[in-house]
Structure formats: C-alpha cells, structure tokens
Design a protein around this motif. Structure first.
Motif, PDB file in Angstrom:
ATOM      1  N   VAL A   1       0.125 166.011 -22.362  1.00 23.67           N
ATOM      2  CA  VAL A   1       0.404 165.979 -20.923  1.00 23.67           C
ATOM      3  C   VAL A   1       1.648 165.139 -20.682  1.00 23.67           C
ATOM      4  O   VAL A   1       1.666 163.936 -20.950  1.00 23.67           O
ATOM      5  N   CYS A   2       2.698 165.768 -20.188  1.00 20.47           N
ATOM      6  CA  CYS A   2       3.926 165.037 -19.860  1.00 20.47           C
ATOM      7  C   CYS A   2       4.694 165.825 -18.814  1.00 20.47           C
ATOM      8  O   CYS A   2       4.961 167.014 -18.995  1.00 20.47           O
ATOM      9  N   LEU A   3       5.050 165.160 -17.714  1.00 17.29           N
ATOM     10  CA  LEU A   3       5.717 165.827 -16.599  1.00 17.29           C
ATOM     11  C   LEU A   3       7.189 165.457 -16.493  1.00 17.29           C
ATOM     12  O   LEU A   3       7.781 165.532 -15.427  1.00 17.29           O
ATOM     13  N   GLY A   4       7.796 165.075 -17.630  1.00 19.83           N
ATOM     14  CA  GLY A   4       9.228 164.827 -17.657  1.00 19.83           C
ATOM     15  C   GLY A   4       9.600 163.444 -17.167  1.00 19.83           C
ATOM     16  O   GLY A   4       8.772 162.703 -16.623  1.00 19.83           O
ATOM     17  N   SER A   5      10.873 163.106 -17.347  1.00 18.86           N
ATOM     18  CA  SER A   5      11.346 161.770 -16.985  1.00 18.86           C
ATOM     19  C   SER A   5      11.261 161.522 -15.489  1.00 18.86           C
ATOM     20  O   SER A   5      11.151 160.377 -15.037  1.00 18.86           O
ATOM     21  N   GLY A   6      11.314 162.594 -14.679  1.00 16.01           N
ATOM     22  CA  GLY A   6      11.230 162.434 -13.228  1.00 16.01           C
ATOM     23  C   GLY A   6       9.890 162.827 -12.662  1.00 16.01           C
ATOM     24  O   GLY A   6       9.730 162.945 -11.445  1.00 16.01           O
ATOM     25  N   GLY A   7       8.904 163.013 -13.548  1.00 21.19           N
ATOM     26  CA  GLY A   7       7.633 163.580 -13.115  1.00 21.19           C
ATOM     27  C   GLY A   7       6.615 162.561 -12.647  1.00 21.19           C
ATOM     28  O   GLY A   7       5.570 162.389 -13.264  1.00 21.19           O
ATOM     29  N   THR A   8       6.899 161.892 -11.556  1.00 18.65           N
ATOM     30  CA  THR A   8       5.923 160.965 -10.982  1.00 18.65           C
ATOM     31  C   THR A   8       5.071 161.692  -9.945  1.00 18.65           C
ATOM     32  O   THR A   8       5.570 162.508  -9.174  1.00 18.65           O
ATOM     33  N   LEU A   9       3.777 161.392  -9.947  1.00 19.47           N
ATOM     34  CA  LEU A   9       2.839 162.015  -9.021  1.00 19.47           C
ATOM     35  C   LEU A   9       2.367 160.998  -7.990  1.00 19.47           C
ATOM     36  O   LEU A   9       2.503 159.789  -8.188  1.00 19.47           O
ATOM     37  N   SER A  10       1.774 161.479  -6.912  1.00 22.25           N
ATOM     38  CA  SER A  10       1.146 160.578  -5.951  1.00 22.25           C
ATOM     39  C   SER A  10      -0.072 159.938  -6.600  1.00 22.25           C
ATOM     40  O   SER A  10      -0.601 160.416  -7.613  1.00 22.25           O
ATOM     41  N   LEU A  11      -0.524 158.835  -6.010  1.00 20.29           N
ATOM     42  CA  LEU A  11      -1.704 158.160  -6.530  1.00 20.29           C
ATOM     43  C   LEU A  11      -2.912 159.096  -6.497  1.00 20.29           C
ATOM     44  O   LEU A  11      -3.699 159.158  -7.454  1.00 20.29           O
ATOM     45  N   LYS A  12      -3.060 159.866  -5.408  1.00 21.19           N
ATOM     46  CA  LYS A  12      -4.195 160.791  -5.295  1.00 21.19           C
ATOM     47  C   LYS A  12      -4.121 161.879  -6.355  1.00 21.19           C
ATOM     48  O   LYS A  12      -5.126 162.234  -6.982  1.00 21.19           O
ATOM     49  N   GLN A  13      -2.906 162.425  -6.574  1.00 20.60           N
ATOM     50  CA  GLN A  13      -2.778 163.484  -7.579  1.00 20.60           C
ATOM     51  C   GLN A  13      -3.000 162.936  -8.987  1.00 20.60           C
ATOM     52  O   GLN A  13      -3.577 163.624  -9.843  1.00 20.60           O
ATOM     53  N   THR A  14      -2.554 161.711  -9.236  1.00 18.36           N
ATOM     54  CA  THR A  14      -2.808 161.093 -10.538  1.00 18.36           C
ATOM     55  C   THR A  14      -4.302 160.974 -10.787  1.00 18.36           C
ATOM     56  O   THR A  14      -4.797 161.254 -11.888  1.00 18.36           O
ATOM     57  N   THR A  15      -5.039 160.564  -9.765  1.00 20.42           N
ATOM     58  CA  THR A  15      -6.497 160.437  -9.877  1.00 20.42           C
ATOM     59  C   THR A  15      -7.139 161.785 -10.170  1.00 20.42           C
ATOM     60  O   THR A  15      -8.005 161.898 -11.056  1.00 20.42           O
TER      61      THR A  15
END
Length: 469
Positions: A271-285
């Motif tokens: 699982v890796c969404l790239g160098s710019g792949g930050t998610l919201s806290l809710k989506q991370t959960t």
C-alpha cells in the motif's frame, strides 16, 4: 570521433525529472550516445539533497546540470496552481537553457522535452536541433492531450457537465471523471496552458511515449493511422516503454525485507499512494480498518494524514497517531506500517508481494505491471483518474473504487472487498486479474528484448535522428 549528443530538458518536480533521467539513461546505454540533462528546478532545494535523484544519477551515465532557479512571482497569481507554476517556470528559464547550450563545446543535435516543456522547443528551432516530446505517461493520455484543442473548439460549457464520454478518434472515449483537474475549469489559466501544450506537441518532430505495442496497440494505431486523429497528430509516435527505475541491490539489513522474507509468496498487499498521497484523517481510518477487515497481509507506506500537515514532517509518531486505536497491536504479524521512504521497485520485485494499492501514477503503474503485480486503483489527482480507468476497463489488471476517492470517503467494507478481489486465493476475480497481470509482465519484457517492439521503435527513432553510427 565524437559520439552523437542529445539534450534532455526536465520540468521541475520529481514526477517529471526522474522519468527524464531514466529516459536519458536508456538512450545512453542502448544507443551509446552522449546525453545531457538540464534540470529546471523549483529553487526549494538542490537535486543532490534528494535520495531518489542521487540514486538515478549515480546509476546512469547522463551528464546532469542543475539550472539556477528563476523567479516567477511577477508572472503568476499567488493562488496559481502547480501546473501553471511549472509552465511559467519553464517559460522563464528559456534564456538560461539557451545560455547553457551556447556554453557546450559539443552542440547537441536533438532536444527532448517533456509535455510541460514544449515552450522550450523554439530554442531547438533557433539553434538547428531536432525537437521531440517525451510523454512519460501512456498513449491514451497523449491522444486526449493532442485532441483537447479540438474539444475546446467544439464543446460548449464545462466538460464536467457533459454526461456522455467525449469521443477521441480511434480511441477509448474519455469521461469527465477521467480528465485532469487542469481540464475541468475552462476559465482558469491552467486550462489555457493545457490547451497550448496540446497544440504544441504535434508541432514537434515526433513523440516518444512510455508504453508499448502489446499494451496499447489500438490506441497507438489510432494516433498513427486514424484519418481524423492523424490530421491532429501529424508527427511520428514512438512507443519505447516501459522505461522505469531498475532494481538496485539492498546493501545493508532492512527491516522491510526482513519482514517480507518471512511472508508467503504473493501473500502481501503493498500500500503506497505516492510522495504526494496524503489522505484525510477519516479516510486514513477507513483504509486502515478495511485492510484489517480484509484478513490479508499488508505492507503500508503511510503518509501523514492531512489533518496533521501543519505539524513537523519528521515526527513519525504523529503519522501513526492517525491510525485507529489499537490498530498496530491488532495487526502485528500480518501487517507492517512504514512511515519513512521505502524502495518501491525492490518491494514490488519481492516474491511475497501479491498486490499493490496504488495512487496510479504512471511510473508506479509501470513498476507494478513489469513485476506482474495486480493493482487496487486509488487515484488522487492529475492523470491518475485516467490511468485507473485504463487499468480496469481496457487492460484488466486492476480493480477500483465505485467512486473517485477525491469525491467521497471510501468505506472500510469497500476497501476490504477490493483487497480480496486481487489477493484472496479463492476469489475468481483475483485469479483472473492475476493471470492478466502476469500476461502483461511477459509482454513488457518482450517489448525490450532485441527485436522487440520498443527496442525496434527506439532504433527507428535514433536512425531518423542520425544517432546511429
């Protein structure tokens, strides 16, 4: 006798520079020519401070020159998009590139730019160089780019409001959800720049594209032979992919590979969404809970949830704080969470990896396809939406979310279902997508064997440019 000399100009950003460097390395090694890369930088940091860049430069034989940064604040609005800023940076750096060429003792005979650097092609005209565009993405993306000026003339209103997919001659139609953000607001300057890029690509001497005949034969044929499309795409198209980073040996003990070595073959989801792949806290959960619910082993390279973007970027504890309470304890043994940079090509090459949950950047896609690893498509921005559609609907090596992750939070049940669709041994869909991924892997290797389609295409291009001795 001097070897032929080719000049590559890279736009700012790792996503543009690394593909250009890899192209330069391939040209140098296969054709035995001299390659110089001029790297246009954002000015925020030196290229040598970036580990990925240092590794690519050290492994290759290109001559890399980092150009001094040119200020553009007077030419762009404070809220200008990254796309607009890159284009303006390339435009402002033209005099610097001209000076760099004049200072070379052996003048290049060929210039290659990426699709954001077409503003540089007038330099090639001025000094008598052939000029080519390198599209580090796929043939469908190229087709949409060069047909965009036609759509701009014939389509009224915003593309996002059009219900039916738009026709691209000889190619798969493109829906509004597949278009880059830069194409979705026709009042924004970045849209104008996008249309201009589409107009300028066909006035080059040809296009090199990072795909291969077995993968996209129909689209490549349309670009070359379709009556309507050939009136737009008036220059040769050379499919020379896949060009990706090669494996490098791991010289010291690495906890990632120590863990992978203990896992069953094809049992781990990367699982890796790239160098710019930050998610919201809710989506991370939700993603974390979905991975846990799937019952599959996973290796997760975790970026900071967007709720924490104002915090120190070096605090790994803060990154893992975005996970559900007790998640790390409950998944210990079946999952590994990594908060630092991880060697993606080497990970995808490991026999334990059986799937890849990816943002679908084309470089990551090719790294996965060349290893025979199927994909859970999780597109976030740029042409990744188009890539996800291509992978699922045309190539058949991926599954995807029911809606774009940019439009809503993807729930844990859907995450778990998607993971099982490519990982579960008893799942019929998983067996089909794995078989297709293996078929694509074999075809990618065949493309670059001696006499393979990409090898032959590159030699054809080199002969046209008089680069073969």
């Amino acid at each position: 006798m001097e070897r032929p000399h080719v000049l590559l100009v890279a736009s700012p950003g790792l996503g543009h520079l690394i593909p250009i460097l890899e192209l330069g390395n391939r040209l140098s090694s296969v054709l035995n020519i001299r390659v110089t890369v001029l790297a246009v930088t954002s000015g925020s940091s030196s290229l040598t401070e970036t580990g990925a860049i240092r590794e690519v430069v050290a492994r290759g034989t290109c001559e890399v020159t980092e150009l001094p940064s040119v200020g553009i604040d007077h030419f762009v609005e404070p809220d200008a998009t990254v796309f607009t800023r890159i284009i303006e940076k390339m435009r402002a750096t033209k005099p610097v590139v001209e000076d760099a060429i004049k200072s070379m003792t052996q003048k290049p005979t060929v210039m290659i730019v990426d699709f954001l650097g077409t503003v540089m092609m007038s330099i090639a005209d001025d000094v008598g160089m052939a000029k080519y565009v390198y599209v580090a993405s796929h043939a469908w993306f190229l087709a949409v780019m060069v047909y965009l000026p036609i759509l701009d003339r014939v389509v009224e209103g915003e593309y996002i409001d059009i219900k039916e997919p738009m026709k691209i001659p000889g190619c798969k139609p493109v829906g509004a959800d597949d278009l880059m953000e830069t194409m979705l607001d026709r009042s924004n300057r970045h849209y104008e720049e996008c249309v201009r890029c589409g107009e300028e690509i066909p006035i080059s001497d040809g296009v090199l594209v990072n795909t291969w005949e077995d993968l996209q034969g129909n689209t490549l044929a349309a670009l070359r032979e379709d009556r309507e499309m050939s009136q737009v795409m008036k220059v040769p198209v050379y499919s020379i992919g896949p060009i990706i980073r090669s494996n490098r040996p791991t010289k010291k003990p690495n906890s990632i590979f120590e863990w992978l070595n203990k896992q069953r073959v094809r049992s781990v989801l990367y699982v890796c969404l790239g160098s710019g792949g930050t998610l919201s806290l809710k989506q991370t959960t939700e993603l974390a809970c979905g991975l846990e619910m799937s019952g599959q082993s996973f290796l997760w390279v975790l970026r900071r949830p967007t709720s924490y973007l104002g915090e120190s970027s070096n605090n790994d504890d803060l990154v893992s704080d975005g996970l559900p309470e007790g998640f790390l304890d409950r998944t210990r043994g079946i999952g590994l969470v990594v908060t630092q940079w991880a060697p993606q090509v080497e990970i995808l090459s490991h026999e334990a990896i059986g799937g890849f949950l990816s943002h679908c950047g084309w470089s990551s896609v090719l790294e996965s396809l060349t290893k025979g690893v199927p994909i859970v498509a999780w597109p976030l921005y740029a042409e990744q939406w188009m890539n996800a559609t291509l992978l699922t609907e045309e190539i058949g090596v991926a599954v995807r979310t029911m809606e774009l992750p940019s439009k809503r939070v993807i729930g844990r049940e859907e995450v778990a279902s998607l993971v099982r669709k490519i990982m579960a041994d008893e799942n019929e869909e998983a067996r089909k997508v794995r078989a297709k991924a293996e078929e694509v892997r074999v075809s990618s290797e065949r493309a670059w064997t001696h006499g393979g389609s990409s090898h032959s295409s590159l030699l054809e291009w080199a002969e046209r440019c008089c680069l073969l001795s």
